[in-house]
Design a protein around this motif. Structure first.
Motif, PDB file in Angstrom:
ATOM      1  N   TYR A 101      -7.595 -67.404  12.754  1.00 48.00           N
ATOM      2  CA  TYR A 101      -8.315 -67.753  11.526  1.00 48.00           C
ATOM      3  C   TYR A 101      -9.016 -66.532  10.930  1.00 48.00           C
ATOM      4  O   TYR A 101      -9.090 -66.374   9.710  1.00 48.00           O
ATOM      5  CB  TYR A 101      -9.327 -68.871  11.789  1.00 48.00           C
ATOM      6  N   HIS A 102      -9.509 -65.681  11.822  1.00 52.01           N
ATOM      7  CA  HIS A 102     -10.140 -64.440  11.369  1.00 52.01           C
ATOM      8  C   HIS A 102      -9.126 -63.601  10.586  1.00 52.01           C
ATOM      9  O   HIS A 102      -9.438 -63.071   9.516  1.00 52.01           O
ATOM     10  CB  HIS A 102     -10.673 -63.674  12.581  1.00 52.01           C
ATOM     11  N   GLU A 103      -7.917 -63.499  11.105  1.00 56.95           N
ATOM     12  CA  GLU A 103      -6.881 -62.718  10.428  1.00 56.95           C
ATOM     13  C   GLU A 103      -6.555 -63.299   9.050  1.00 56.95           C
ATOM     14  O   GLU A 103      -6.291 -62.561   8.097  1.00 56.95           O
ATOM     15  CB  GLU A 103      -5.626 -62.669  11.291  1.00 56.95           C
ATOM     16  N   MET A 104      -6.572 -64.620   8.933  1.00 63.21           N
ATOM     17  CA  MET A 104      -6.330 -65.248   7.638  1.00 63.21           C
ATOM     18  C   MET A 104      -7.405 -64.820   6.629  1.00 63.21           C
ATOM     19  O   MET A 104      -7.104 -64.471   5.487  1.00 63.21           O
ATOM     20  CB  MET A 104      -6.334 -66.766   7.773  1.00 63.21           C
ATOM     21  N   SER A 105      -8.645 -64.840   7.073  1.00 58.80           N
ATOM     22  CA  SER A 105      -9.751 -64.546   6.168  1.00 58.80           C
ATOM     23  C   SER A 105      -9.833 -63.070   5.799  1.00 58.80           C
ATOM     24  O   SER A 105     -10.440 -62.722   4.790  1.00 58.80           O
ATOM     25  CB  SER A 105     -11.078 -65.007   6.786  1.00 58.80           C
TER      26      SER A 105
ATOM     27  N   ALA B 181     -14.836 -57.347   3.948  1.00 60.54           N
ATOM     28  CA  ALA B 181     -15.196 -56.888   5.295  1.00 60.54           C
ATOM     29  C   ALA B 181     -15.310 -58.112   6.189  1.00 60.54           C
ATOM     30  O   ALA B 181     -15.714 -59.198   5.734  1.00 60.54           O
ATOM     31  CB  ALA B 181     -16.504 -56.105   5.289  1.00 60.54           C
ATOM     32  N   THR B 182     -14.957 -57.951   7.466  1.00 58.90           N
ATOM     33  CA  THR B 182     -15.036 -59.077   8.405  1.00 58.90           C
ATOM     34  C   THR B 182     -15.478 -58.565   9.770  1.00 58.90           C
ATOM     35  O   THR B 182     -15.302 -57.390  10.102  1.00 58.90           O
ATOM     36  CB  THR B 182     -13.673 -59.782   8.568  1.00 58.90           C
TER      37      THR B 182
ATOM     38  N   ILE C 148     -18.271 -63.420   8.772  1.00 61.15           N
ATOM     39  CA  ILE C 148     -19.020 -63.042   9.972  1.00 61.15           C
ATOM     40  C   ILE C 148     -18.936 -64.188  10.976  1.00 61.15           C
ATOM     41  O   ILE C 148     -19.462 -65.281  10.733  1.00 61.15           O
ATOM     42  CB  ILE C 148     -20.491 -62.742   9.639  1.00 61.15           C
ATOM     43  N   GLY C 149     -18.246 -63.953  12.096  1.00 58.23           N
ATOM     44  CA  GLY C 149     -18.136 -64.950  13.151  1.00 58.23           C
ATOM     45  C   GLY C 149     -19.158 -64.700  14.250  1.00 58.23           C
ATOM     46  O   GLY C 149     -19.331 -63.559  14.700  1.00 58.23           O
ATOM     47  N   ILE C 150     -19.841 -65.756  14.680  1.00 57.04           N
ATOM     48  CA  ILE C 150     -20.868 -65.630  15.730  1.00 57.04           C
ATOM     49  C   ILE C 150     -20.602 -66.660  16.832  1.00 57.04           C
ATOM     50  O   ILE C 150     -20.722 -67.872  16.595  1.00 57.04           O
ATOM     51  CB  ILE C 150     -22.290 -65.848  15.170  1.00 57.04           C
TER      52      ILE C 150
END
Length: 565
Positions: A124-128, A134-135, A164-166
């Motif tokens: 999902y991170h790659e999709m965003s 910036a990610t 930003i994933g936490i």
């Protein structure tokens, strides 16, 4: 300085950007994170689904300067992707914060709920990454502060969303709070002085040697926050200025040097002639998309355009890597200290912003008459949101009073955006009560059905909007483009005047129906209606095959246009 949790550090940084309200939908991987929102002095504005949350953050960002929303890993974040993509292409700074499973489970590739069942946690991170400037997905508390700062600085620099994933286990892990004392970068660095001077000299030369010059205020002027400088440029030069569909409402339209709306073949004839015959065009924030140019029918010669963009300026097609905000500041100062004898700044206006005679009035409510009438209804301090289709197109025919703002999603054009965005925009407007007085939403009934749940937010957040639902029996914009009588352009029949009561039974609201021009007049002149003391909905009945003239024009050639013919 005392240590604080990673989550608290993030939300303190969010607050430093002037954000007061955070949107989103709770989910188990983010619940611990949401506990931190009020601790940081922020208001949680929960939403009925993640798409509405992403739209709300977009609207809030357009009004307040930046927005933020929180979703959970997987289904939550993917439901918001559409809203983030719209903010990305329209340059709205939005922080998408995602609650992740713990680092332990990620490292073990455990098959948890909300994954796709193969142990991958980066999917999902790659999709965003494709729709973010910036990610980051935080996995090490030691570098969490620097990663948060990197992303938020990029968000303000590019004016686009960040991701930003936490993970759950990092939310309360302690880190130094010393970074909070270093301000985030919210301004652009100065230009190279020698290059900037070269650009200024060339602009002055062109203004001095060309008698017919105009200014076009486009969407980039709004999105990149140079409206104040643009107004100063109009004042110091006296040049006629025009707005595009994306630039509608950018500057006060009651000024004597306002020439009207320019959108290629969709423009009034005299406005089009005035722009396209100009020998020098100062184009502030040009965004040459199909809708913004009436399907690329603009006909301004590239060699006469001085195009001011966030990170560069184009002069006759020659690109200079200088930021437009600094160039505009220096240009205005230069013109004030050493005025030019600009013929166009002293000549009579080459056109009028409005037709000489108003549209024909009939018993039924027509698109041509309605939008002109809305212009008479608008007041100073109105914040107006229009949906893709007849609302956004028709608004170009309305005359706006001073100190009003219009929001529309001209590029991405996701129907349903306006209703969701109104949640965040109107919340921000109420936080800026001295600037905005009334909150007005214009949407079609087809678009409304995509994000109707947002009504519950408009009610519970007590923003007291006036919602105009244009009921024209389906997707009129699509009927104009293809299939005027096709079944796929029909929508289910709803009782729209029952919706506010159904979605907010504990909140006061009023609903109206207008079917004739006389009924519109009576409602617009009603003192209680204008007082906006409660949420109000107006169902406006129109013919399914009636549309603003510009939309009819583009629809006539749509099939050939889409085929590239």
């Amino acid at each position: 300085m005392a240590d604080i949790g990673v989550g608290r550090y993030l939300f303190e940084r969010i607050k430093q950007l002037g954000i007061k309200s955070v949107f989103g939908v709770p989910g188990d991987y983010e619940l611990t994170l949401l506990d931190v929102v009020p601790e940081a002095g922020l208001d949680w504005k929960g939403n009925p689904n993640e798409l509405v949350a992403s739209y709300a953050a977009d609207g809030y960002g357009r009004v307040a300067g930046a927005g933020a929303f929180v979703t959970t890993f997987g289904p939550g974040e993917l439901s918001a992707v559409n809203g983030v993509a719209g903010a990305y292409c329209e340059f709205v700074p939005v922080a998408h914060i995602v609650g992740y499973p713990s680092v332990k489970f990620q490292n073990e590739h455990a098959i948890l709920h909300h994954t796709v069942g193969d142990g991958r946690y980066d999917l999902y991170h790659e999709m965003s990454q494709r729709i973010s400037c910036a990610t980051t997905v935080l996995k090490d508390a030691k570098i969490a502060a620097s990663e948060i700062d990197r992303c938020l600085n990029a968000m303000m620099y590019h004016r686009q969303p960040v991701y930003i994933g936490i993970p759950v286990n990092l939310v309360n892990e302690k880190i130094s709070s010393s970074g909070l004392a270093v301000p985030l970068t919210t301004t652009l660095s100065p230009n190279d002085e020698s290059l900037e001077q070269k650009v200024l000299q060339e602009i002055r030369k062109r203004l001095e040697t060309h008698e017919k010059a105009v200014i076009i205020v486009d969407g980039g002027a709004i999105r990149h926050d140079v409206l104040g400088l643009t107004q100063e440029l109009v004042d110091v030069t006296g040049l006629p200025f025009f707005t595009t569909p994306m630039g509608k409402g950018a500057l006060n339209e009651q000024q004597p040097r306002y020439g009207g709306f320019y959108g290629g073949a969709a423009s009034k004839k005299d406005c089009r002639v005035a722009v396209e015959s100009a020998e020098c065009v100062l184009w502030i924030g040009n965004y040459p998309s199909d809708i913004n140019t009436a399907e690329f029918t603009e006909n301004v010669k590239p060699e006469v355009i001085i195009d001011f963009e966030r990170f560069f300026v184009l002069i006759g097609g020659q690109k200079y890597d200088v930021k437009m905000n600094h160039v505009l500041r220096k240009l205005v100062d230069s013109l004030k200290s050493h005025p030019l004898n600009i013929a166009s700044g002293k000549a009579a206006m080459p056109c009028k912003p409005l037709p000489d005679s108003p549209p024909t009035r009939s018993k039924e409510i027509t698109q041509a008459w309605y939008w002109t009438r809305c212009g008479q209804f608008f007041r100073e301090g109105d914040l107006i949101i229009t949906e893709t289709g007849t609302s956004a197109t028709g608004m170009n025919d309305a005359s706006l009073p001073n100190n009003t703002a219009v929001l529309s999603q001209t590029i991405f054009g996701s129907i349903g955006w306006a209703t969701g965005t109104s949640v965040g925009a109107f919340v921000a407007a109420r936080e800026m009560a001295t600037k905005f007085k009334r909150c007005l939403l214009f949407t079609g009934e087809g678009s409304l059905q995509l994000t109707i749940q947002a009504f519950s937010d408009l009610l519970r957040h007590d923003v007291k909007p006036i919602i105009f639902v244009l009921n024209n029996g389906g997707y009129t914009i699509e009927r104009m483009l293809h299939g005027p009588h096709a079944k796929y352009n029909d929508v289910p029949l709803w009782e729209y005047t029952d919706l506010l009561r159904a979605l907010g039974p504990k909140h006061k609201s009023k609903s109206y129906q207008v079917r004739t021009s006389d009924e519109v007049d009576r409602l617009f002149e009603d003192a209680a209606f204008n007082a906006c003391e409660t949420a109000q909905l107006v169902e406006v009945f129109m013919d399914p095959l009636d549309a603003p003239a510009a939309l009819k024009m583009s629809g006539a050639s749509n099939d050939k246009f889409n085929l590239g013919q």
